[in-house]
Design an enzyme around this catalytic site. Structure first.
Site, PDB file in Angstrom:
ATOM      1  N   VAL A   1    -147.679  15.957  33.340  1.00 40.97           N
ATOM      2  CA  VAL A   1    -149.000  15.636  33.969  1.00 40.97           C
ATOM      3  C   VAL A   1    -150.245  16.656  33.250  1.00 40.97           C
ATOM      4  CG1 VAL A   1    -150.534  16.354  35.968  1.00 40.97           C
ATOM      5  CG2 VAL A   1    -147.972  15.358  36.311  1.00 40.97           C
TER       6      VAL A   1
ATOM      7  N   GLY B   1    -138.924  22.044  40.997  1.00 42.99           N
ATOM      8  CA  GLY B   1    -138.212  23.346  41.355  1.00 42.99           C
ATOM      9  C   GLY B   1    -138.134  23.402  42.794  1.00 42.99           C
ATOM     10  N   PHE B   2    -137.754  24.669  43.261  1.00 45.92           N
ATOM     11  CA  PHE B   2    -137.536  24.639  44.703  1.00 45.92           C
ATOM     12  C   PHE B   2    -138.410  23.981  45.589  1.00 45.92           C
ATOM     13  CE2 PHE B   2    -133.756  27.009  44.379  1.00 45.92           C
ATOM     14  CZ  PHE B   2    -133.835  27.787  43.365  1.00 45.92           C
ATOM     15  N   GLY B   3    -139.790  24.303  45.398  1.00 49.13           N
ATOM     16  CA  GLY B   3    -140.698  23.695  46.229  1.00 49.13           C
ATOM     17  C   GLY B   3    -140.858  22.245  46.366  1.00 49.13           C
TER      18      GLY B   3
ATOM     19  N   GLU C   1    -132.107  43.140  36.673  1.00 50.99           N
ATOM     20  CA  GLU C   1    -130.803  42.344  36.633  1.00 50.99           C
ATOM     21  C   GLU C   1    -130.582  42.123  35.349  1.00 50.99           C
ATOM     22  OE1 GLU C   1    -131.945  38.864  39.339  1.00 50.99           O
ATOM     23  OE2 GLU C   1    -131.004  39.778  41.034  1.00 50.99           O
TER      24      GLU C   1
ATOM     25  N   GLY D   1    -143.568  18.630  39.967  1.00 47.41           N
ATOM     26  CA  GLY D   1    -142.670  19.782  39.918  1.00 47.41           C
ATOM     27  C   GLY D   1    -141.213  19.756  40.711  1.00 47.41           C
TER      28      GLY D   1
ATOM     29  N   ASP E   1    -144.649  29.072  43.745  1.00 46.81           N
ATOM     30  CA  ASP E   1    -145.118  30.227  43.014  1.00 46.81           C
ATOM     31  C   ASP E   1    -146.747  29.893  42.553  1.00 46.81           C
ATOM     32  OD1 ASP E   1    -142.609  31.158  40.698  1.00 46.81           O
ATOM     33  OD2 ASP E   1    -142.654  31.098  42.999  1.00 46.81           O
TER      34      ASP E   1
ATOM     35  N   ALA F   1    -137.801  31.902  45.902  1.00 47.88           N
ATOM     36  CA  ALA F   1    -137.350  30.809  46.135  1.00 47.88           C
ATOM     37  C   ALA F   1    -137.361  30.310  47.593  1.00 47.88           C
ATOM     38  CB  ALA F   1    -135.702  30.531  45.446  1.00 47.88           C
TER      39      ALA F   1
END
Lengths: 430, 430
Positions: free
Chosen positions: B79, B13-15, B170, B11, B299, B315
């Protein structure tokens, strides 16, 4: 019908837009129809295809270009036919009456009858084709990075471009730059510089519409970028495995087609004579035979020019024709005569990689770095003409200087991407 | 296996990115796998969905972020499982051995069991979903412009957003701005300001994680933008015709789902306990039970926090966890102890339209214009952190000031668009 005459324009490319712009603000109703919602700056599509630009940088919503021209209405829709006797454009079950009709529907990719190649070798005529090519190119490197199979890696890193006109030359140069510069640091198991780019042209030189000396220069410049140029032999077959060029078979997972265009529909819609590519043989005032209120312009029109040739299918030509026909219509409404259309050919230009270009200004030739800057300025001028925000130009210059990577996205359904990727990451000693 | 330990991160993403960045340059081999080729700045996806930004402005090719970190390899792949006893990640027929594994696969849209709503109400979790929403929104106005049928026009100009968290708030504000400002001059037969935006939230207030006063302000601010807010009743059904909210049925061709997320796969892959949303119940050091070398972050992780709650799926939380786990791994390799993970909550923020925002900094509240500027600066800071080119930020500010229209493209297969458009342009007196 109201007293104000109605001009219907089909197609919001360079030709249709130029006509609409000239008619904006005049005492005439203009309806501009296109099956897409945006006007596209086609000459820069190859940069979207090679991940140098985003689509939004070369396309603008058509209706917003005319938002303040109250006599111009823009509709997104698909024309399915023309009822010439009754002066109506047909769209599915609906009709639209016109006083004057301008057909500016452009051209699409032609595979010279080998339509089964379409799924294997994408053309480059609209944004979707450009982003599909982009995805194909980027995935090729990703798949090669994952691959354990040397033959598969080789296939994935072979890129064949068919057609030695400006489209093919520009694509070939840009793909070479992608592998040899933009991506060169980003992979660990492959070296993107191993990518082969092969440009195939059936005739004996590249850029057949240019002077011989510029054709020769272009070949050398491409070869110095690492492009392999094959002249004099056409492509005889394209399969999933690769491309057959005469006796030579090149295994390749990536084939881009820039070798031909054709015009669809108009011959059926108008029942008027067309040439082999489908372009309508127009009168000296660009109208169709027997209907002096129906015009065909741009890539869709066959207009004799020069020594037995025709007006080329390039943006400046379409713009001139659009402007001319709009003037012709205004004259007709005012009862004044219009002279025949006279094409003024400014010249040809094509880029080679990121730093060179060739320019032929009716005999005055320019090549190399200087030509590239000239090309840059010419395009900025064009973009200003399309009312692109000043920022697009700043960004464009900026990205050219600093090789923006942001446009290198692979998007679309994951299942399409995932099935295309072989996630073969094995343990290996480092 | 070589002497250097290998960390596999699933992954980008941010993590995952935060973990990889902390491990870059260290004496460890890092393999970062993602099924896409880019890192996505999710908080700004809603701006892609409402045609304010292009995808390339909020996504960067993952491998180019690490091109100069020689110990980090990036692969694009999917994966399919984990062989915990043998310390291997599975991908189709291939395996990848690891010494440490970080699972940072994020969350996807959840329809609370009503999966048949997925085709009718798009979520907003990746670029493809964002551009699909964008196409839906822009086509709605185009189709309404073409339509002769008042009921159909009304359906097309009704936009329902489900979910009153930051995503829904938003989106609702941005769609309202699209109809009332960006598109307002561009149509002739419809008035885009007639578009209705209805935001539906099952609980009794918007932005449930924020203080009540900011919830109230948000409601008022949205209503001043013309958004209709429905609180206290969940959506009970979604069909092609529209949305059922309690007793009320709203005919709508456009439904956007921002009401829930879930975590897929990890429970199956790890066979460890997960909560109702699929998040793995991790240990205090973010590892999974019985495997102190396998971590779940972002998440996808269920981490107790606050008064019986959990660390939110935002995030900054993912970034903290990524950094923490990387540090934990380095400590483990060095034989030093790591304290338990401690989440530091900076606060929450959400924008309302183009000029307002609400910010809760652990009790210190900000709202309106000032909050919006603060939000802008915070995002620029984030973007700098992701090494986005300075130009992206300049452009972003510029486009905000000048309402760039360039991102308003409808692309994709013409047949998808054409069948969706009713080209019904009739002659009418003007």
């Amino acid at each position: 019908m109201s007293d104000r005459k109605r001009v219907v324009i089909v197609g919001a490319g360079f030709g249709g837009m130029s006509a609409a712009k000239k008619l904006a603000g005049k005492n005439v109703e203009v309806i501009l129809i296109d099956k897409r919602n945006h006007h596209l700056f086609q000459p820069l599509l190859y940069q979207v295809a090679t991940a140098d630009l985003s689509p939004a940088e070369i396309a603008w919503p058509t209706r917003s270009i005319f938002s303040h021209a109250s006599n111009v209405s823009v509709f997104m829709g698909e024309v399915t036919g023309i009822d010439l006797p009754n002066r109506r454009v047909l769209s599915g079950e609906h009709q639209l009456e016109y006083d004057y009709l301008i057909l500016a529907t452009g051209a699409v990719t032609s595979y010279f009858g080998n339509d089964h190649w379409a799924g294997l070798a994408s053309g480059l005529k609209n944004i979707t084709e450009a982003t599909n090519i982009r995805k194909r190119l980027l995935l090729a490197f990703e798949q090669a990075e994952n691959s354990q199979d040397d033959a598969q890696k080789r296939r994935l890193l072979n890129f064949v471009v068919v057609g030695g006109g400006p489209t093919g030359v520009e694509m070939a140069g840009a793909i070479a730059e992608l592998g040899k510069k933009a991506l060169s640091d980003d992979f660990r198991r492959i070296d993107p510089r191993d990518a082969r780019v092969i440009l195939v042209e059936a005739s004996d030189r590249l850029l057949g519409a240019f002077p011989q000396s510029l054709s020769d220069y272009t070949r050398q410049a491409l070869e110095s970028l690492g492009v392999e140029v094959r002249l004099g032999t056409p492509v005889s077959d394209i399969t999933k495995q690769g491309v057959q060029i005469g006796e030579e078979f090149i295994p390749a997972a990536n084939v881009i087609w820039g070798a031909g265009v054709q015009v669809l529909d108009l011959k059926d819609w108008t029942q008027k004579p067309a040439d082999r590519g489908g372009r309508i043989l127009v009168e000296p005032d660009l109208s169709i035979p027997d209907h002096d209120n129906v015009f065909v312009i741009g890539d869709a029109a066959h207009i004799p020019w020069g020594d037995g040739g025709t007006v080329p299918g390039i943006a400046p030509a379409a713009k001139q024709q659009g402007k001319y026909v709009a003037g012709r219509i205004l004259d007709a409404m005012a009862g004044t005569k219009t002279p025949a259309f006279k094409y003024r050919h400014a010249g040809n230009l094509a880029t080679i990689g990121r730093h060179r270009a060739v320019i032929d200004l009716n005999g005055f030739k320019l090549k190399g770095w200087l030509a590239w800057w000239f090309w840059g300025l010419a395009h900025i001028y064009f973009l200003i003409g399309m009312r692109a925000p000043a920022l697009v130009m700043v960004q464009w210059v900026w990205s050219y200087l600093f090789r923006k990577k942001g446009a290198r996205l692979i998007t679309g359904e994951d299942k399409d991407n995932a099935s295309a990727v072989v996630p073969a990451v094995r343990h290996e000693a480092r």
